[in-house]
Design a protein around this motif. Structure first.
Motif, mmCIF file in Angstrom:
data_model
loop_
_atom_site.group_PDB
_atom_site.id
_atom_site.type_symbol
_atom_site.label_atom_id
_atom_site.label_comp_id
_atom_site.label_asym_id
_atom_site.label_seq_id
_atom_site.Cartn_x
_atom_site.Cartn_y
_atom_site.Cartn_z
ATOM 1 N N ASN A 1 0.824 -1.204 0.000
ATOM 2 C CA ASN A 1 0.000 0.000 0.000
ATOM 3 C C ASN A 1 0.859 1.255 0.000
ATOM 4 O O ASN A 1 1.891 1.324 0.688
ATOM 5 N N ASP A 2 0.439 2.233 -0.774
ATOM 6 C CA ASP A 2 0.982 3.581 -0.710
ATOM 7 C C ASP A 2 -0.040 4.394 0.054
ATOM 8 O O ASP A 2 -1.076 4.755 -0.498
ATOM 9 N N GLU A 3 0.238 4.634 1.343
ATOM 10 C CA GLU A 3 -0.763 5.135 2.275
ATOM 11 C C GLU A 3 -1.919 4.135 2.291
ATOM 12 O O GLU A 3 -1.717 2.983 2.643
ATOM 13 N N ALA A 4 -3.108 4.510 1.874
ATOM 14 C CA ALA A 4 -4.228 3.557 1.918
ATOM 15 C C ALA A 4 -4.525 2.933 0.567
ATOM 16 O O ALA A 4 -5.491 2.186 0.426
ATOM 17 N N ASN A 5 -3.686 3.207 -0.412
ATOM 18 C CA ASN A 5 -3.970 2.760 -1.773
ATOM 19 C C ASN A 5 -3.131 1.544 -2.144
ATOM 20 O O ASN A 5 -1.889 1.605 -2.126
ATOM 21 N N PRO A 6 -3.769 0.415 -2.482
ATOM 22 C CA PRO A 6 -3.007 -0.760 -2.907
ATOM 23 C C PRO A 6 -2.347 -0.527 -4.260
ATOM 24 O O PRO A 6 -2.996 -0.076 -5.208
ATOM 25 N N ILE A 7 -1.044 -0.824 -4.329
ATOM 26 C CA ILE A 7 -0.313 -0.595 -5.581
ATOM 27 C C ILE A 7 0.310 -1.883 -6.130
ATOM 28 O O ILE A 7 0.739 -1.923 -7.283
ATOM 29 N N ALA A 8 0.375 -2.943 -5.294
ATOM 30 C CA ALA A 8 0.981 -4.187 -5.747
ATOM 31 C C ALA A 8 0.417 -5.348 -4.931
ATOM 32 O O ALA A 8 0.021 -5.174 -3.780
ATOM 33 N N VAL A 9 0.380 -6.520 -5.566
ATOM 34 C CA VAL A 9 -0.098 -7.724 -4.887
ATOM 35 C C VAL A 9 0.843 -8.880 -5.199
ATOM 36 O O VAL A 9 1.554 -8.870 -6.214
ATOM 37 N N ALA A 10 0.822 -9.878 -4.313
ATOM 38 C CA ALA A 10 1.583 -11.105 -4.539
ATOM 39 C C ALA A 10 0.855 -12.244 -3.854
ATOM 40 O O ALA A 10 0.256 -12.073 -2.794
ATOM 41 N N VAL A 11 0.912 -13.420 -4.463
ATOM 42 C CA VAL A 11 0.342 -14.635 -3.880
ATOM 43 C C VAL A 11 1.427 -15.699 -3.854
ATOM 44 O O VAL A 11 2.074 -15.960 -4.882
ATOM 45 N N VAL A 12 1.617 -16.324 -2.688
ATOM 46 C CA VAL A 12 2.633 -17.356 -2.507
ATOM 47 C C VAL A 12 1.956 -18.621 -1.993
ATOM 48 O O VAL A 12 1.131 -18.568 -1.076
ATOM 49 N N PHE B 1 10.968 -8.766 0.172
ATOM 50 C CA PHE B 1 10.190 -8.980 1.385
ATOM 51 C C PHE B 1 9.765 -10.440 1.512
ATOM 52 O O PHE B 1 9.907 -11.062 2.575
ATOM 53 N N LEU B 2 9.245 -11.005 0.434
ATOM 54 C CA LEU B 2 8.765 -12.390 0.466
ATOM 55 C C LEU B 2 9.909 -13.374 0.707
ATOM 56 O O LEU B 2 9.758 -14.331 1.479
ATOM 57 N N CYS B 3 11.042 -13.151 0.087
ATOM 58 C CA CYS B 3 12.172 -14.063 0.263
ATOM 59 C C CYS B 3 12.694 -14.014 1.693
ATOM 60 O O CYS B 3 13.076 -15.049 2.258
ATOM 61 N N ARG B 4 12.723 -12.840 2.299
ATOM 62 C CA ARG B 4 13.118 -12.750 3.713
ATOM 63 C C ARG B 4 12.082 -13.427 4.595
ATOM 64 O O ARG B 4 12.418 -14.147 5.534
ATOM 65 N N HIS B 5 10.816 -13.184 4.294
ATOM 66 C CA HIS B 5 9.724 -13.692 5.130
ATOM 67 C C HIS B 5 9.686 -15.222 5.137
ATOM 68 O O HIS B 5 9.448 -15.841 6.194
ATOM 69 N N ARG C 1 14.817 -19.455 -6.820
ATOM 70 C CA ARG C 1 15.788 -18.704 -6.031
ATOM 71 C C ARG C 1 15.973 -19.409 -4.699
ATOM 72 O O ARG C 1 15.000 -19.687 -4.000
ATOM 73 N N LYS C 2 17.213 -19.734 -4.381
ATOM 74 C CA LYS C 2 17.522 -20.343 -3.103
ATOM 75 C C LYS C 2 17.447 -19.274 -2.017
ATOM 76 O O LYS C 2 18.008 -18.187 -2.176
ATOM 77 N N LEU C 3 16.753 -19.582 -0.938
ATOM 78 C CA LEU C 3 16.524 -18.593 0.111
ATOM 79 C C LEU C 3 17.536 -18.743 1.241
ATOM 80 O O LEU C 3 18.053 -19.825 1.512
ATOM 81 N N SER C 4 17.792 -17.639 1.892
ATOM 82 C CA SER C 4 18.720 -17.622 3.015
ATOM 83 C C SER C 4 18.173 -16.703 4.101
ATOM 84 O O SER C 4 17.387 -15.798 3.836
#
Length: 297
Positions: A40-51, A82-86, A146-149
């Motif tokens: 979100n950019d403030e309250a506006n969604p600007i990107a999505v991802a599904v894992v 963010f997703l790779c760290r998470h 991608r191998k995660l660490s």
């Protein structure tokens, strides 16, 4: 920017999801079982991802979309990092599938993904209409991985003998695989200095897969003092990830590289560093010329 984990009313974000996967019935196959994240950019969604969890330590990025006004500004890369760290604590590999689009393939490669495999005729068999991208009808699904660490910053008090010894062993293996100008006696002579440097460097960042160190970096006074990756992890993007962290979080703008290691010089040049000085000797007075490099704006 903030990233939010969405658990209810996922279909509310269907217009964004359709930017990356234009058939709703295909989205339905993974949306409910997957983890949905919204930037979100403030309250506006600007990107999505599904894992989704594909089992055996493998997760898959099923959908990644950024609204047109925010594209080519780094938000897609931010979401991936963010997703790779998470997910680094729960899986070892992140997969992503895409069509054979030069722009999309280049994006994922630049984010540290490497080719994995191809599923022939995926788009022609699973979609009810032709899927076009860059003026080309997509046919096969190209998978990248991608191998995660997991990244840890070790304070001075946390640098135990066991940790230092493990990193010296990593350094030894990495140097033998990349610094071919060093003789056996050179490597043995340098080992005590390496251990002292690891113990004393201001900031020590270590990447782990499970409990095993696979890369480490030392930073001090806005300079990368050391950066080494385990040989079996060369090409997995760990070095690039560490350099980006050094630049973005620690304000790094300097690094020294052995002139006789052209791969390292090319690696840093690719990331925006340029040589501004050359010395005949290294820091220990050995006859190994050093290139001093600085990050260009």
């Amino acid at each position: 920017m903030s990233i939010q984990f969405i658990t209810i009313d996922k279909k509310h974000y269907l217009p964004l999801l359709l930017l990356a996967d234009e058939q709703e019935s295909m989205i339905d196959r993974y949306l409910e079982r997957g983890d949905l994240y919204v930037m979100n950019d403030e309250a506006n969604p600007i990107a999505v991802a599904v894992v989704t969890d594909e089992g055996n330590g493998v997760y898959e990025l099923k959908n990644l979309a950024v609204i047109p006004a925010y594209q080519r500004k780094g938000y897609g890369r931010q979401m991936i990092e963010f997703l790779c760290r998470h997910y680094a604590d729960v899986c070892h590999t992140m997969l992503v599938g895409t069509g054979e689009s030069r722009q999309t393939v280049s994006f994922y490669k630049n984010c540290g993904f490497k080719y994995s495999h191809t599923v022939p005729d995926f788009f022609t068999c699973h979609y009810d209409h032709p899927i076009m991208e860059d003026g080309k009808m997509l046919k096969d699904m190209i998978y990248f991985q991608r191998k995660l660490s997991r990244l840890c910053c070790h304070s001075l008090s946390e640098r135990t003998d066991a940790l230092v010894n493990a990193l010296v062993e990593l350094w030894d293996a990495s140097v033998r695989a990349s610094h071919h100008f060093l003789a056996e006696e050179d490597i043995r002579r340098l080992i005590p200095f390496v251990g002292e440097a690891i113990q004393g460097v201001e900031t020590l960042l270590v990447m782990y897969q499970d409990s095993r160190p696979v890369a480490f970096m030392g930073v001090e006074n806005r300079k990368i003092e050391m950066l080494f990756v385990a040989p079996d992890c060369f090409g997995n993007g760990f070095g690039k990830q560490l350099v980006r962290i050094a630049i973005e979080q620690y304000g790094v703008c300097y690094v020294d590289v052995n002139e006789q290691n052209p791969q390292a010089e090319g690696f840093y040049r690719h990331l925006g560093f340029r040589t501004f000085e050359r010395t005949e000797m290294d820091g220990q007075g050995n006859p190994f010329p050093i290139l001093r490099m600085k990050l260009e704006n």
